[in-house]
Design an enzyme around this catalytic site. Structure first.
Site, PDB file in Angstrom:
ATOM      1  N   PHE A  22       0.852  -1.193   0.000  1.00 39.23           N
ATOM      2  CA  PHE A  22       0.000   0.000   0.000  1.00 39.23           C
ATOM      3  C   PHE A  22       0.887   1.242   0.000  1.00 39.23           C
ATOM      4  O   PHE A  22       1.720   1.423   0.885  1.00 39.23           O
ATOM      5  CB  PHE A  22      -0.908   0.012   1.240  1.00 39.23           C
ATOM      6  CG  PHE A  22      -1.785   1.230   1.317  1.00 39.23           C
ATOM      7  CD1 PHE A  22      -2.877   1.369   0.465  1.00 39.23           C
ATOM      8  CD2 PHE A  22      -1.516   2.256   2.217  1.00 39.23           C
ATOM      9  CE1 PHE A  22      -3.685   2.508   0.520  1.00 39.23           C
ATOM     10  CE2 PHE A  22      -2.323   3.388   2.283  1.00 39.23           C
ATOM     11  CZ  PHE A  22      -3.407   3.519   1.427  1.00 39.23           C
ATOM     12  N   GLY A  23       0.698   2.103  -1.007  1.00 38.33           N
ATOM     13  CA  GLY A  23       1.447   3.359  -1.110  1.00 38.33           C
ATOM     14  C   GLY A  23       0.554   4.546  -0.797  1.00 38.33           C
ATOM     15  O   GLY A  23      -0.565   4.630  -1.307  1.00 38.33           O
ATOM     16  N   TYR A  24       1.063   5.436   0.047  1.00 39.08           N
ATOM     17  CA  TYR A  24       0.270   6.624   0.419  1.00 39.08           C
ATOM     18  C   TYR A  24       1.083   7.906   0.253  1.00 39.08           C
ATOM     19  O   TYR A  24       0.575   8.997   0.512  1.00 39.08           O
ATOM     20  CB  TYR A  24      -0.217   6.507   1.874  1.00 39.08           C
ATOM     21  CG  TYR A  24       0.929   6.381   2.862  1.00 39.08           C
ATOM     22  CD1 TYR A  24       1.504   5.149   3.135  1.00 39.08           C
ATOM     23  CD2 TYR A  24       1.461   7.500   3.491  1.00 39.08           C
ATOM     24  CE1 TYR A  24       2.573   5.042   4.011  1.00 39.08           C
ATOM     25  CE2 TYR A  24       2.528   7.404   4.373  1.00 39.08           C
ATOM     26  CZ  TYR A  24       3.071   6.160   4.627  1.00 39.08           C
ATOM     27  OH  TYR A  24       4.142   6.061   5.483  1.00 39.08           O
ATOM     28  N   GLY A  25       2.334   7.766  -0.166  1.00 40.11           N
ATOM     29  CA  GLY A  25       3.206   8.937  -0.313  1.00 40.11           C
ATOM     30  C   GLY A  25       3.901   8.887  -1.654  1.00 40.11           C
ATOM     31  O   GLY A  25       3.253   8.803  -2.708  1.00 40.11           O
ATOM     32  N   SER A  26       5.231   8.864  -1.615  1.00 39.57           N
ATOM     33  CA  SER A  26       5.980   8.878  -2.873  1.00 39.57           C
ATOM     34  C   SER A  26       5.693   7.643  -3.728  1.00 39.57           C
ATOM     35  O   SER A  26       5.864   7.682  -4.948  1.00 39.57           O
ATOM     36  CB  SER A  26       7.486   8.991  -2.604  1.00 39.57           C
ATOM     37  OG  SER A  26       7.914   7.893  -1.837  1.00 39.57           O
ATOM     38  N   GLU A  97      13.572   3.525   1.280  1.00 39.39           N
ATOM     39  CA  GLU A  97      12.797   4.099   2.384  1.00 39.39           C
ATOM     40  C   GLU A  97      13.416   3.764   3.734  1.00 39.39           C
ATOM     41  O   GLU A  97      12.715   3.489   4.689  1.00 39.39           O
ATOM     42  CB  GLU A  97      11.345   3.579   2.322  1.00 39.39           C
ATOM     43  CG  GLU A  97      10.673   3.724   0.974  1.00 39.39           C
ATOM     44  CD  GLU A  97      10.564   5.168   0.485  1.00 39.39           C
ATOM     45  OE1 GLU A  97      10.859   6.090   1.279  1.00 39.39           O
ATOM     46  OE2 GLU A  97      10.205   5.373  -0.679  1.00 39.39           O
TER      47      GLU A  97
HETATM   48  C1  BEZ Z   1       4.445   5.401   0.540  1.00 42.31           C
HETATM   49  O1  BEZ Z   1       4.306   6.083  -0.463  1.00 42.31           O
HETATM   50  O2  BEZ Z   1       3.603   4.570   0.864  1.00 42.31           O
HETATM   51  C2  BEZ Z   1       5.619   5.558   1.381  1.00 42.31           C
HETATM   52  C3  BEZ Z   1       5.690   6.610   2.216  1.00 42.31           C
HETATM   53  C4  BEZ Z   1       6.785   6.752   3.013  1.00 42.31           C
HETATM   54  C5  BEZ Z   1       7.800   5.830   2.974  1.00 42.31           C
HETATM   55  C6  BEZ Z   1       7.688   4.770   2.147  1.00 42.31           C
HETATM   56  C7  BEZ Z   1       6.598   4.626   1.352  1.00 42.31           C
END
Ligand code: BEZ
Length: 188
Positions: A22-26, A97
């Site tokens: 699951f991605g929530y950021g980059s 990460e």
């Molecule tokens: C993400 O996009 O899910 C993510 C956010 C921070 C660190 C690693 C992945």
């Protein structure tokens, strides 16, 4: 559910053919890894917040930027993108990460099929106990920090504005992100 999230950083994934991530950021706007399938999804009980310091990607040790992490918050839903990947993908992502993030399994709901049984997905979370955690600050303070920080992966403002655009394109606008993006645009 908050209580069903399980720590999984040391557990080998090699016995699995594929895993949902699951991605929530980059991971939403910087997809530099192969995937088998991609679907919009959400996880319950978590809020996306620009509370994690970044001295290796979007800032420097002298001037850390701010990037997102997830904060446990009952009733909150975080929308993002789920990727079905092969376990070897995590060698790359764990390195990408590495600054305070650990992987956990959490239940996820697919936005395009909310009635289906939830799947388990790996999610990267940087908890309040990690050395780079910054926590909350007034929006104008966070905006100034993001507007003025830059690191090896580029400008911190680009990270924020790319995430805001990507979420809006998905129909998943997040007010924490869009308010911060508006505040940063006003400073640039
Ligand atoms: C993400 O996009 O899910 C993510 C956010 C921070 C660190 C690693 C992945």
């Amino acid at each position: 559910m908050i209580n069903t999230v399980k720590r999984n950083q040391q557990q080998s994934l090699d016995h699995l053919d594929d895993v949902w991530l699951f991605g929530y950021g980059s991971l939403i706007f910087k997809v530099d890894f192969p995937f088998l399938e991609r679907r919009p999804a959400s996880i319950m009980g978590w809020a996306r917040r620009f509370w994690q310091g970044s001295h290796d990607h979007r800032g420097t040790p002298d001037q850390p930027g701010r990037v997102v992490t997830l904060i446990e918050q009952a009733g909150c839903q975080c929308q993002g993108m789920a990727y079905r990947v092969t376990p070897d993908t995590f060698a790359h992502l764990d390195h990408r990460e590495k600054n305070g993030y650990l992987r956990f399994f959490a239940p996820l709901t697919f936005t395009d099929a909310p009635d289906h049984a939830p799947a388990e997905a790996l999610v990267y979370v940087a908890g309040p106990d990690n050395a780079a955690f910054l926590g909350p600050a007034p929006i104008e303070v966070m905006a100034r920090q993001i507007a003025t920080s830059e690191g090896p992966s580029g400008r911190n403002s680009d990270y924020l504005l790319n995430l805001d655009d990507a979420l809006k394109t998905m129909g998943a606008e997040d007010t924490h992100v869009s308010e911060l993006a508006n505040a940063v645009k006003a400073l640039l």
